[in-house]
Design a protein around this motif. Sequence first.
Motif, mmCIF file in Angstrom:
data_model
loop_
_atom_site.group_PDB
_atom_site.id
_atom_site.type_symbol
_atom_site.label_atom_id
_atom_site.label_comp_id
_atom_site.label_asym_id
_atom_site.label_seq_id
_atom_site.Cartn_x
_atom_site.Cartn_y
_atom_site.Cartn_z
ATOM 1 N N TYR A 150 31.118 -13.495 29.694
ATOM 2 C CA TYR A 150 30.028 -13.797 28.752
ATOM 3 C C TYR A 150 30.685 -14.179 27.436
ATOM 4 N N ASN A 151 30.276 -15.304 26.875
ATOM 5 C CA ASN A 151 30.886 -15.799 25.647
ATOM 6 C C ASN A 151 29.778 -16.334 24.746
ATOM 7 N N ARG A 152 29.594 -15.720 23.581
ATOM 8 C CA ARG A 152 28.541 -16.163 22.665
ATOM 9 C C ARG A 152 29.106 -16.429 21.282
ATOM 10 N N ALA A 153 28.825 -17.617 20.763
ATOM 11 C CA ALA A 153 29.216 -18.005 19.409
ATOM 12 C C ALA A 153 28.062 -18.763 18.791
ATOM 13 N N ASN A 154 27.780 -18.469 17.531
ATOM 14 C CA ASN A 154 26.683 -19.125 16.810
ATOM 15 C C ASN A 154 25.352 -19.005 17.551
ATOM 16 N N GLY A 155 25.155 -17.869 18.220
ATOM 17 C CA GLY A 155 23.898 -17.603 18.883
ATOM 18 C C GLY A 155 23.750 -18.239 20.245
ATOM 19 N N ARG A 156 24.710 -19.033 20.697
ATOM 20 C CA ARG A 156 24.625 -19.699 22.003
ATOM 21 C C ARG A 156 25.581 -19.026 22.975
ATOM 22 N N ALA A 157 25.061 -18.621 24.135
ATOM 23 C CA ALA A 157 25.860 -17.881 25.108
ATOM 24 C C ALA A 157 26.129 -18.719 26.356
ATOM 25 N N GLU A 158 27.285 -18.448 26.976
ATOM 26 C CA GLU A 158 27.652 -19.082 28.242
ATOM 27 C C GLU A 158 28.104 -18.009 29.214
ATOM 28 N N LEU A 159 27.673 -18.139 30.461
ATOM 29 C CA LEU A 159 28.100 -17.265 31.558
ATOM 30 C C LEU A 159 28.955 -18.071 32.522
ATOM 31 N N ALA A 160 30.010 -17.436 33.054
ATOM 32 C CA ALA A 160 30.862 -18.130 34.013
ATOM 33 C C ALA A 160 31.486 -17.108 34.945
ATOM 34 N N PRO A 161 31.826 -17.501 36.185
ATOM 35 C CA PRO A 161 32.555 -16.594 37.081
ATOM 36 C C PRO A 161 33.915 -16.254 36.488
ATOM 37 N N SER A 162 34.447 -15.078 36.828
ATOM 38 C CA SER A 162 35.739 -14.632 36.310
ATOM 39 C C SER A 162 36.588 -14.086 37.447
ATOM 40 N N SER A 163 37.891 -14.376 37.388
ATOM 41 C CA SER A 163 38.821 -13.845 38.382
ATOM 42 C C SER A 163 39.383 -12.488 37.973
ATOM 43 N N TRP A 164 39.038 -12.020 36.769
ATOM 44 C CA TRP A 164 39.509 -10.716 36.293
ATOM 45 C C TRP A 164 38.879 -9.603 37.113
ATOM 46 N N ARG A 165 39.674 -8.593 37.485
ATOM 47 C CA ARG A 165 39.162 -7.511 38.319
ATOM 48 C C ARG A 165 39.597 -6.121 37.840
ATOM 49 N N GLU A 166 40.338 -6.032 36.760
ATOM 50 C CA GLU A 166 40.917 -4.742 36.369
ATOM 51 C C GLU A 166 39.897 -3.796 35.749
ATOM 52 N N ASP A 167 39.031 -4.308 34.885
ATOM 53 C CA ASP A 167 38.014 -3.478 34.247
ATOM 54 C C ASP A 167 36.995 -4.399 33.582
#
Length: 411
Positions: free
Chosen positions: A340-357
Amino acid sequence: MSVASRGARSGDAPTEPAPIPVHLITGFLGTGKSSFIQALVAAKPADEHWAILVNEFGQVGIDQALFAGREDVSVKGLPGGCLCCQLAFVLQAGLVSLIHQTRPDRLIIEPSGLGHPAGLIDVLRSEGLASALALEEVITLLDPRALDDTRTREHGTFQDQLTLAGGVVLSKRDLATEQQLAAAHEFLAGMWPRKRWVGELGRADGESQPPQARMAGQKVALIDWLLSAERAPQRQGGGHVSAAREDQPEISMPSAHRAARDRARLAAQASDEPSASGVMPLPGAPVIEQAEGLEHASLGWRIAASEVFDLDQVTQWLDGLPREWRIKGIFHTQDGWRSYNRANGRAELAPSSWREDSRLELIAPLGGQGQEQEQEGMVAALPLEDSRQLNAALLACRSDGAARPFNFFGE
């Protein structure tokens, strides 16, 4: 401290190694530096191994997790402050370690959006690193919409990031109007020294577009320009000449950054307590870290991977936080791992390969922004002050069964 032996691989003749090309990617909070680097990595030559040094103002290290899952890219994170000041005393050692361990063909450095590049440039040109590293390009990302905000436009660090840049990428161009893009080009054209090039990066029809730059009147892919033979280091009289040194102005680090650097150095010398970054989060017991500096406050969580979040609940809660807050996170959800990445009130969702926490970082400006605004009982004029309330709201977004308390040895 020196890394002059970088090229001495097993069986190699003891010749002087070529300097490692370094690209410094700067830009204010939320301009899309990580997305830009990901676009470069996606187009990198297959036979090159890159190293990426990621610095974040927050404590938990979100950006470094976004680069996980590649064997041809080594990533080292330095969260918890600004490379040019709070982390300056560990930067050189971190660079030497990264170079010795990975022996990269190219090094990309992403400072915090609040970081001032002058101090970092000084470190890269210091006696211990100058012979091993060649600062080829200082690239600054600029969201054209930021020029509409007087507070941002007049911020000293924002101005110095652009002044020190050899090239500028206008990011998120798909979110800007034609008038905003034109105004940004005009703004950059009026700067001195003149920028060697100006590129654009954005999305169209949901697809990531390759960064473009206009060179000698023709559009070229920025990755091709960045890596072309024409950009290869030139040697004159045995000395390395890099593009970043030709017309770069001399700008000193601001007093606020110098003071933060001195405080961080004293704190590091006085403290013998282990960092919370090495503590492993347990189910029902996240690791929470707070920090404040450079006119901003941060609050971060690391949560055990076994905890599962409801994607709709967590995104709805995050979307409702004050618009001025910079928000980054990676969550294990019932729909898989998501960033999840939000800047200036606009958010984007994307799949992630991170699995640690799972990780979340909230960064808020100090100074009474949004004094009249209240959201779910929290006053935005006191950014991140009520961490207990924020913590309760986050943990309430876990899916059914995830909030069970953790019991040792089955108690």
